[in-house]
Write a protein that holds these residues in place. Structure first.
Motif, PDB file in Angstrom:
ATOM      1  N   ALA A  85       0.882   9.581  -8.267  1.00  0.00           N
ATOM      2  CA  ALA A  85       0.477   8.344  -8.691  1.00  0.00           C
ATOM      3  C   ALA A  85       0.365   7.237  -7.558  1.00  0.00           C
ATOM      4  O   ALA A  85       1.469   6.828  -6.875  1.00  0.00           O
ATOM      5  CB  ALA A  85       1.381   7.567  -9.875  1.00  0.00           C
ATOM      6  N   GLY A  86      -0.697   6.967  -7.112  1.00  0.00           N
ATOM      7  CA  GLY A  86      -1.118   6.020  -5.914  1.00  0.00           C
ATOM      8  C   GLY A  86      -1.210   4.912  -6.276  1.00  0.00           C
ATOM      9  O   GLY A  86      -1.105   4.159  -7.359  1.00  0.00           O
ATOM     10  N   ASP A 146       0.997  -1.049   0.038  1.00  0.00           N
ATOM     11  CA  ASP A 146      -0.017   0.017  -0.222  1.00  0.00           C
ATOM     12  C   ASP A 146       0.867   1.351  -0.074  1.00  0.00           C
ATOM     13  O   ASP A 146       2.024   0.941   0.282  1.00  0.00           O
ATOM     14  CB  ASP A 146      -0.849  -0.208   1.232  1.00  0.00           C
ATOM     15  CG  ASP A 146      -2.022   0.993   0.963  1.00  0.00           C
ATOM     16  OD1 ASP A 146      -2.454   1.448   0.197  1.00  0.00           O
ATOM     17  OD2 ASP A 146      -2.880   1.010   2.009  1.00  0.00           O
ATOM     18  N   TYR A 172       1.021  16.180  -9.410  1.00  0.00           N
ATOM     19  CA  TYR A 172       0.331  15.040  -9.272  1.00  0.00           C
ATOM     20  C   TYR A 172       1.152  13.939  -8.580  1.00  0.00           C
ATOM     21  O   TYR A 172       2.209  13.985  -8.628  1.00  0.00           O
ATOM     22  CB  TYR A 172      -0.199  14.687 -10.509  1.00  0.00           C
ATOM     23  CG  TYR A 172      -0.909  15.463 -11.261  1.00  0.00           C
ATOM     24  CD1 TYR A 172      -2.069  15.525 -11.169  1.00  0.00           C
ATOM     25  CD2 TYR A 172      -0.214  16.573 -12.103  1.00  0.00           C
ATOM     26  CE1 TYR A 172      -3.044  16.458 -11.896  1.00  0.00           C
ATOM     27  CE2 TYR A 172      -1.099  17.467 -12.957  1.00  0.00           C
ATOM     28  CZ  TYR A 172      -2.472  17.280 -12.869  1.00  0.00           C
ATOM     29  OH  TYR A 172      -3.240  18.368 -13.368  1.00  0.00           O
ATOM     30  N   ASN A 189      -2.903   1.151  -7.660  1.00  0.00           N
ATOM     31  CA  ASN A 189      -3.781   0.920  -8.835  1.00  0.00           C
ATOM     32  C   ASN A 189      -3.599   2.007  -9.782  1.00  0.00           C
ATOM     33  O   ASN A 189      -4.464   2.328 -10.569  1.00  0.00           O
ATOM     34  CB  ASN A 189      -5.111   0.908  -8.371  1.00  0.00           C
ATOM     35  CG  ASN A 189      -5.436  -0.246  -7.440  1.00  0.00           C
ATOM     36  OD1 ASN A 189      -4.660  -1.172  -7.661  1.00  0.00           O
ATOM     37  ND2 ASN A 189      -6.475   0.043  -6.304  1.00  0.00           N
ATOM     38  N   ASN A 190      -2.381   2.785  -9.806  1.00  0.00           N
ATOM     39  CA  ASN A 190      -2.156   3.940 -10.608  1.00  0.00           C
ATOM     40  C   ASN A 190      -3.088   4.978 -10.611  1.00  0.00           C
ATOM     41  O   ASN A 190      -3.215   5.568 -11.587  1.00  0.00           O
ATOM     42  CB  ASN A 190      -2.028   3.438 -12.132  1.00  0.00           C
ATOM     43  CG  ASN A 190      -0.605   2.622 -12.402  1.00  0.00           C
ATOM     44  OD1 ASN A 190       0.675   3.266 -11.885  1.00  0.00           O
ATOM     45  ND2 ASN A 190      -0.434   1.505 -12.933  1.00  0.00           N
ATOM     46  N   THR A 191      -3.587   5.183  -9.614  1.00  0.00           N
ATOM     47  CA  THR A 191      -4.626   6.436  -9.291  1.00  0.00           C
ATOM     48  C   THR A 191      -3.894   7.662  -9.479  1.00  0.00           C
ATOM     49  O   THR A 191      -2.892   7.740  -8.575  1.00  0.00           O
ATOM     50  CB  THR A 191      -5.570   6.012  -8.205  1.00  0.00           C
ATOM     51  OG1 THR A 191      -6.319   4.922  -8.355  1.00  0.00           O
ATOM     52  CG2 THR A 191      -6.573   7.288  -8.047  1.00  0.00           C
ATOM     53  N   LEU A 192      -4.326   8.659 -10.179  1.00  0.00           N
ATOM     54  CA  LEU A 192      -3.675  10.023  -9.985  1.00  0.00           C
ATOM     55  C   LEU A 192      -4.308  11.047  -9.215  1.00  0.00           C
ATOM     56  O   LEU A 192      -5.641  11.130  -9.238  1.00  0.00           O
ATOM     57  CB  LEU A 192      -3.265  10.329 -11.546  1.00  0.00           C
ATOM     58  CG  LEU A 192      -2.479  11.425 -11.998  1.00  0.00           C
ATOM     59  CD1 LEU A 192      -0.910  10.631 -11.502  1.00  0.00           C
ATOM     60  CD2 LEU A 192      -2.425  11.879 -13.241  1.00  0.00           C
ATOM     61  N   PHE A 193      -3.428  11.475  -8.205  1.00  0.00           N
ATOM     62  CA  PHE A 193      -4.085  12.458  -7.333  1.00  0.00           C
ATOM     63  C   PHE A 193      -3.496  13.792  -7.693  1.00  0.00           C
ATOM     64  O   PHE A 193      -2.367  13.847  -7.817  1.00  0.00           O
ATOM     65  CB  PHE A 193      -3.795  12.174  -6.026  1.00  0.00           C
ATOM     66  CG  PHE A 193      -4.413  10.921  -5.365  1.00  0.00           C
ATOM     67  CD1 PHE A 193      -5.719  10.776  -4.764  1.00  0.00           C
ATOM     68  CD2 PHE A 193      -3.933   9.592  -5.692  1.00  0.00           C
ATOM     69  CE1 PHE A 193      -6.231   9.540  -4.295  1.00  0.00           C
ATOM     70  CE2 PHE A 193      -4.296   8.543  -5.294  1.00  0.00           C
ATOM     71  CZ  PHE A 193      -5.470   8.312  -4.512  1.00  0.00           C
TER      72      PHE A 193
END
Length: 516
Positions: A204-205, A190, A202, A207-211
């Motif tokens: 990348a968290g 995690d 930005y 599951n490659n989720t971009l914040f």
């Protein structure tokens, strides 16, 4: 409960004569029955004069009630008439007399005294901007206790070997010197994003989720052509597993002195990002000038009877009354940790700007010994994007003794008892400080007060036409910093005062500050 020296004056509940300068009227020859402050007398009959003693010179609201008949003829220590339930005023400590008339049956007489205080300027809420970078870690719950991430990207630093055992919550991969976590966690591991001063645009968290992230120093660099972001990343990263170390000292001090920021339209900054810059400027505690103070307060937690916190209660309450009530100015305080799992060592600096205190006489100890139940309000140090935009509220209860001058008697701290702490705190505060002024220069040599104020319409930027146009298109770190060398650890500007180490400051300074 600690018992101090018995005080002079009337024993509560007994008849006492109030004459001379205490009350000026024909009825002064009549005996006046003392009612305890914040207490009551039961089964009273007939018309009588009563007296109640207010110990503090800083005033408050005195209310007198009777269950039968009418309260009339309320007079203060100077003999002037008073209105029931209203503010008594400053330097009006002493005996207040009143009469109950018209009671047809036995009645109850009671008094209540509430002191409220609030600073003229309310400190703004802020976010503490941790010094720890984003990291990849084993889940706190539901993990497999194994390192599942094999690929390492950028200059990230591996802590545990791939496939090896790791405890829940432990860091697996840390950001490198550039301050950016570039490795994406594999399934089973995690990563958690906590906004910090040196974030990219930005992140990348999992599951490659971009914040989209706040980027205070990256934007600042592109507005002024500086290298503040990379300096901060190289010099201040905290790699400990805890995330509480950050910039709450700087944020709290800045919130006391500066207006709530308003970004100039051409800066592209948000209000939170401007507050981050002020927090950086206020973080160097060597640059703050301290006036009055209560320091090195034991954590406790306070409890009824003798404990190490007791002797500090008079000093703390004297600070609250003198500055928040008397001067209407906020105070800086290390409020220590939050419940339920905070530790004594955690530092949470916040600005105390309001309190509501209820005073009650302590039976058998004379009219100047009081129990105080106080609700203390500090600003939030975890407010970001409008969340947690509310006060931190803590309750303390302690027994104190006042002098004849209406000030807390600090000459006999053994007569005090700090009884309890509740609300949003587990311990007594470490300190309460009056900050006189500051040099407004943090540890980062690139962030200066003149540049920051030029971005802020509420604190000087309105006169600067440079940022009146269209905001720039900001570049991510990889593009803006391409080809720029990393600064050396501890590089500071000439003549600066501060800590040149590569980790956040943790030492104390004259007992005033600890933690950051």
């Amino acid at each position: 409960m600690r018992i101090g020296n018995r005080l002079g004056g009337a024993v509560l509940g007994m008849a006492v004569a109030l004459c001379g300068a205490t009350t000026v009227r024909a009825e002064s020859a009549e005996q006046v029955v003392a009612v305890p402050l914040g207490g009551s007398l039961e089964a009273r009959e007939g018309e009588h004069y009563y007296g109640v003693y207010v110990p503090t010179r800083f005033g408050g609201e005195l209310t007198v009630k009777t269950s039968e008949g009418t309260v009339e003829d309320i007079k203060g220590p100077n003999g002037a008439g008073r209105t029931n339930g209203q503010e008594v005023g400053v330097d009006q400590q002493g005996w207040y007399t009143f009469k109950v008339i018209g009671a047809k049956k036995p009645y109850r007489v009671e008094t209540k005294f509430i002191q409220k205080a609030q600073s003229v300027k309310k400190p703004w809420n802020f976010y503490y901007w941790p010094t720890k970078a984003d990291s990849l870690h084993e889940p706190w719950a539901g993990g497999n206790a194994r390192v599942d991430t094999y690929d390492l990207k950028g200059d990230d630093v591996r802590v545990y070997s791939p496939g090896g055992y790791v405890e829940p919550g432990k860091d697996i991969i840390l950001a490198g010197r550039n301050g950016l976590l570039e490795t994406v966690p594999a399934s089973g591991d995690d990563a958690t994003w906590f906004p910090n001063l040196y974030d990219d645009l930005y992140w990348a968290g999992p599951n490659n989720t971009l914040f989209q992230t706040p980027s205070p120093l990256l934007k600042y660099d592109q507005l002024f052509g500086t290298s503040a972001r990379i300096w901060e990343a190289v010099n201040t990263q905290n790699n400990d597993i805890t995330r509480w170390p950050g910039h709450c000292l700087g944020g709290a001090v800045a919130s006391i002195f500066f207006n709530d920021p308003v970004p100039a339209p051409g800066t592209g900054m948000t209000k939170d990002e401007l507050k981050a810059l002020y927090a950086e400027l206020g973080e160097n505690h060597l640059n703050h000038r301290i006036g009055d103070y209560a320091t090195d307060i034991p954590a406790g937690p306070p409890r009824p009877g003798s404990d190490p916190t007791d002797w500090k209660a008079p000093r703390v309450h004297a600070m609250y009354e003198a500055h928040i009530r008397g001067e209407r100015k906020a105070l800086l305080s290390n409020m220590r940790a939050f419940p339920p799992r905070g530790t004594e060592a955690e530092v949470w600096n916040q600005a105390v700007h309001m309190y509501v205190a209820e005073y009650k006489a302590i039976p058998g100890r004379g009219p100047r010994a009081v129990n105080i139940n106080i609700e203390v309000h500090a600003n939030s140090g975890s407010s970001l994007n409008g969340q947690d935009d509310k006060d931190r509220v803590v309750n303390y209860q302690y027994n104190l003794v006042y002098g004849l001058d209406g000030r807390v008697d600090e000459s006999n701290p053994g007569a005090a008892d700090w009884i309890s702490v509740s609300g949003e705190a587990l311990y007594a505060p470490l300190n309460v400080l009056q900050v006189i002024d500051s040099a407004w220069q943090g540890h980062n040599p690139y962030v200066t007060i003149d540049k920051v104020r030029s971005l802020d319409m509420a604190n000087g930027g309105a006169a600067n036409n440079r940022f009146a146009g269209k905001a720039p298109e900001f570049l991510p770190v990889a593009q803006y910093e391409a080809g720029r060398p990393l600064p050396s650890v501890g590089t500071m500007f000439a003549g600066a005062t501060g800590d040149n180490s590569s980790s956040p400051r943790r030492s104390g300074f004259l007992g005033f500050f600890r933690g950051r």
